[in-house]
Write a protein that holds these residues in place. Structure first.
Motif, PDB file in Angstrom:
ATOM      1  N   LEU A  27      60.539  45.149   0.762  1.00 58.17           N
ATOM      2  CA  LEU A  27      59.586  45.470   1.826  1.00 58.17           C
ATOM      3  C   LEU A  27      60.015  44.926   3.184  1.00 58.17           C
ATOM      4  CD1 LEU A  27      56.239  44.716  -0.014  1.00 58.17           C
ATOM      5  CD2 LEU A  27      56.975  46.958   0.835  1.00 58.17           C
ATOM      6  N   THR A  28      60.559  43.715   3.218  1.00 60.89           N
ATOM      7  CA  THR A  28      60.730  43.019   4.499  1.00 60.89           C
ATOM      8  C   THR A  28      62.164  42.924   5.007  1.00 60.89           C
ATOM      9  OG1 THR A  28      60.830  40.872   3.395  1.00 60.89           O
ATOM     10  CG2 THR A  28      58.646  41.656   4.100  1.00 60.89           C
ATOM     11  N   ASP A  29      63.144  43.205   4.163  1.00 62.86           N
ATOM     12  CA  ASP A  29      64.519  43.289   4.651  1.00 62.86           C
ATOM     13  C   ASP A  29      64.683  44.694   5.231  1.00 62.86           C
ATOM     14  OD1 ASP A  29      67.408  44.427   3.962  1.00 62.86           O
ATOM     15  OD2 ASP A  29      67.591  42.265   4.340  1.00 62.86           O
ATOM     16  N   MET A  41      66.901  51.697  10.039  1.00 67.48           N
ATOM     17  CA  MET A  41      66.262  50.738  10.940  1.00 67.48           C
ATOM     18  C   MET A  41      67.277  50.187  11.946  1.00 67.48           C
ATOM     19  SD  MET A  41      63.166  50.904   9.936  1.00 67.48           S
ATOM     20  CE  MET A  41      62.627  49.748  11.182  1.00 67.48           C
ATOM     21  N   ASP A  42      66.802  49.935  13.168  1.00 66.13           N
ATOM     22  CA  ASP A  42      67.662  49.444  14.243  1.00 66.13           C
ATOM     23  C   ASP A  42      67.914  47.940  14.181  1.00 66.13           C
ATOM     24  OD1 ASP A  42      67.833  52.026  15.356  1.00 66.13           O
ATOM     25  OD2 ASP A  42      65.987  51.713  16.495  1.00 66.13           O
ATOM     26  N   ALA A  43      66.962  47.174  13.623  1.00 65.04           N
ATOM     27  CA  ALA A  43      67.075  45.710  13.645  1.00 65.04           C
ATOM     28  C   ALA A  43      66.128  45.113  12.604  1.00 65.04           C
ATOM     29  CB  ALA A  43      66.706  45.180  15.036  1.00 65.04           C
ATOM     30  N   PRO A  44      66.297  43.821  12.292  1.00 66.26           N
ATOM     31  CA  PRO A  44      65.388  43.155  11.350  1.00 66.26           C
ATOM     32  C   PRO A  44      63.942  43.154  11.847  1.00 66.26           C
ATOM     33  CG  PRO A  44      67.374  41.851  11.644  1.00 66.26           C
ATOM     34  CD  PRO A  44      67.418  42.943  12.681  1.00 66.26           C
ATOM     35  N   PHE A  45      63.018  43.020  10.898  1.00 65.67           N
ATOM     36  CA  PHE A  45      61.598  42.941  11.212  1.00 65.67           C
ATOM     37  C   PHE A  45      61.260  41.539  11.722  1.00 65.67           C
ATOM     38  CE2 PHE A  45      61.064  46.089   7.516  1.00 65.67           C
ATOM     39  CZ  PHE A  45      61.116  47.183   8.359  1.00 65.67           C
ATOM     40  N   VAL A  46      60.480  41.484  12.799  1.00 67.11           N
ATOM     41  CA  VAL A  46      60.035  40.214  13.379  1.00 67.11           C
ATOM     42  C   VAL A  46      58.553  40.366  13.725  1.00 67.11           C
ATOM     43  CG1 VAL A  46      60.313  38.574  15.281  1.00 67.11           C
ATOM     44  CG2 VAL A  46      62.327  39.770  14.364  1.00 67.11           C
ATOM     45  N   LYS A  70      53.064  43.040  12.108  1.00 66.12           N
ATOM     46  CA  LYS A  70      51.918  42.150  12.308  1.00 66.12           C
ATOM     47  C   LYS A  70      52.048  40.854  11.527  1.00 66.12           C
ATOM     48  CE  LYS A  70      49.542  44.480  15.215  1.00 66.12           C
ATOM     49  NZ  LYS A  70      49.396  43.963  16.564  1.00 66.12           N
ATOM     50  N   ALA A  71      52.386  40.948  10.237  1.00 64.11           N
ATOM     51  CA  ALA A  71      52.439  39.744   9.402  1.00 64.11           C
ATOM     52  C   ALA A  71      53.560  39.841   8.385  1.00 64.11           C
ATOM     53  CB  ALA A  71      51.112  39.536   8.676  1.00 64.11           C
ATOM     54  N   MET A  72      54.198  38.697   8.162  1.00 58.09           N
ATOM     55  CA  MET A  72      55.193  38.554   7.099  1.00 58.09           C
ATOM     56  C   MET A  72      54.897  37.214   6.425  1.00 58.09           C
ATOM     57  SD  MET A  72      58.628  40.057   8.991  1.00 58.09           S
ATOM     58  CE  MET A  72      59.697  39.920   7.563  1.00 58.09           C
ATOM     59  N   ASP A  73      53.872  37.218   5.585  1.00 56.58           N
ATOM     60  CA  ASP A  73      53.402  36.019   4.902  1.00 56.58           C
ATOM     61  C   ASP A  73      54.028  36.000   3.502  1.00 56.58           C
ATOM     62  OD1 ASP A  73      51.992  33.821   4.024  1.00 56.58           O
ATOM     63  OD2 ASP A  73      50.069  34.883   3.869  1.00 56.58           O
ATOM     64  N   LEU A  77      52.068  39.083   1.771  1.00 56.25           N
ATOM     65  CA  LEU A  77      51.535  40.074   2.710  1.00 56.25           C
ATOM     66  C   LEU A  77      52.581  40.462   3.743  1.00 56.25           C
ATOM     67  CD1 LEU A  77      49.199  41.698   4.084  1.00 56.25           C
ATOM     68  CD2 LEU A  77      48.698  39.608   5.374  1.00 56.25           C
ATOM     69  N   PHE A  78      52.819  41.766   3.843  1.00 54.72           N
ATOM     70  CA  PHE A  78      53.640  42.347   4.896  1.00 54.72           C
ATOM     71  C   PHE A  78      52.786  43.432   5.526  1.00 54.72           C
ATOM     72  CE2 PHE A  78      56.901  45.703   6.032  1.00 54.72           C
ATOM     73  CZ  PHE A  78      57.345  45.073   7.170  1.00 54.72           C
ATOM     74  N   SER A  79      52.649  43.397   6.854  1.00 55.35           N
ATOM     75  CA  SER A  79      51.813  44.403   7.498  1.00 55.35           C
ATOM     76  C   SER A  79      52.388  44.832   8.839  1.00 55.35           C
ATOM     77  CB  SER A  79      50.381  43.889   7.678  1.00 55.35           C
ATOM     78  OG  SER A  79      50.346  42.819   8.590  1.00 55.35           O
ATOM     79  N   PHE A  80      52.011  46.052   9.211  1.00 55.43           N
ATOM     80  CA  PHE A  80      52.392  46.587  10.515  1.00 55.43           C
ATOM     81  C   PHE A  80      51.360  47.600  10.966  1.00 55.43           C
ATOM     82  CE2 PHE A  80      54.930  49.076   7.377  1.00 55.43           C
ATOM     83  CZ  PHE A  80      54.505  50.378   7.652  1.00 55.43           C
TER      84      PHE A  80
END
Length: 153
Positions: A27-29, A41-46, A70-73, A77-80
């Protein structure tokens, strides 16, 4: 996979035969996310930043993917937020209220329970709401199977 559908919320759940840390990375990589979500994707999620990429799904290659993380807990939890079904390159969707997408994970005896929830469709312009809801409801069903294939291989 189970799902709940109403007018403002899409929710889908799936049991994955993969450990929670593997699902979290999928999900987050940004590169793994792009593999199963079909976007380069252009870049990592922040958190707090705009994430962008180019859709690679056949027939949708003209669409830019944009979401604000929004969140990477980790690892629960991963949200956008994003503008759902924003597929017309000549349309400026920035004046619309975005929907919130949340991925919630919890470990199970056999792997990971993943719940996807997208909320906020009622804030969309009335002329876009039905199509955005219908297309995202269908699309999330496909994406849940895509992440299953990705983490269970």
């Amino acid at each position: 996979m189970t799902q709940t559908v109403e007018t403002n919320v899409i929710q889908k759940t799936i049991e994955l035969r993969a450990p929670i840390d593997k699902v979290w990375r999928a999900l987050t990589d940004h590169e793994q996310f792009g593999e199963w979500f079909k976007v380069k994707m252009d870049a990592p999620f922040v958190p707090g930043r705009l994430a962008t990429g180019q859709i690679t799904y056949p027939g949708k290659e003209h669409v830019r993917w944009k979401a604000t993380i929004k969140a990477m807990d980790e690892p629960h939890l991963f949200s956008f937020t994003w503008h759902p079904y924003a597929i017309e390159p000549e349309v400026d969707y920035s004046g619309e209220t975005p929907t919130l997408v949340e991925f919630r994970l919890r470990p199970t005896a056999t792997g990971t329970h993943l719940t996807l929830t997208e909320t906020g469709f009622d804030a969309l312009p009335p002329n876009r709401r039905p199509d955005a809801f219908r297309m995202n409801d269908r699309g999330w069903g496909i994406q849940m199977e895509n992440i299953r294939a990705h983490v269970e291989r």
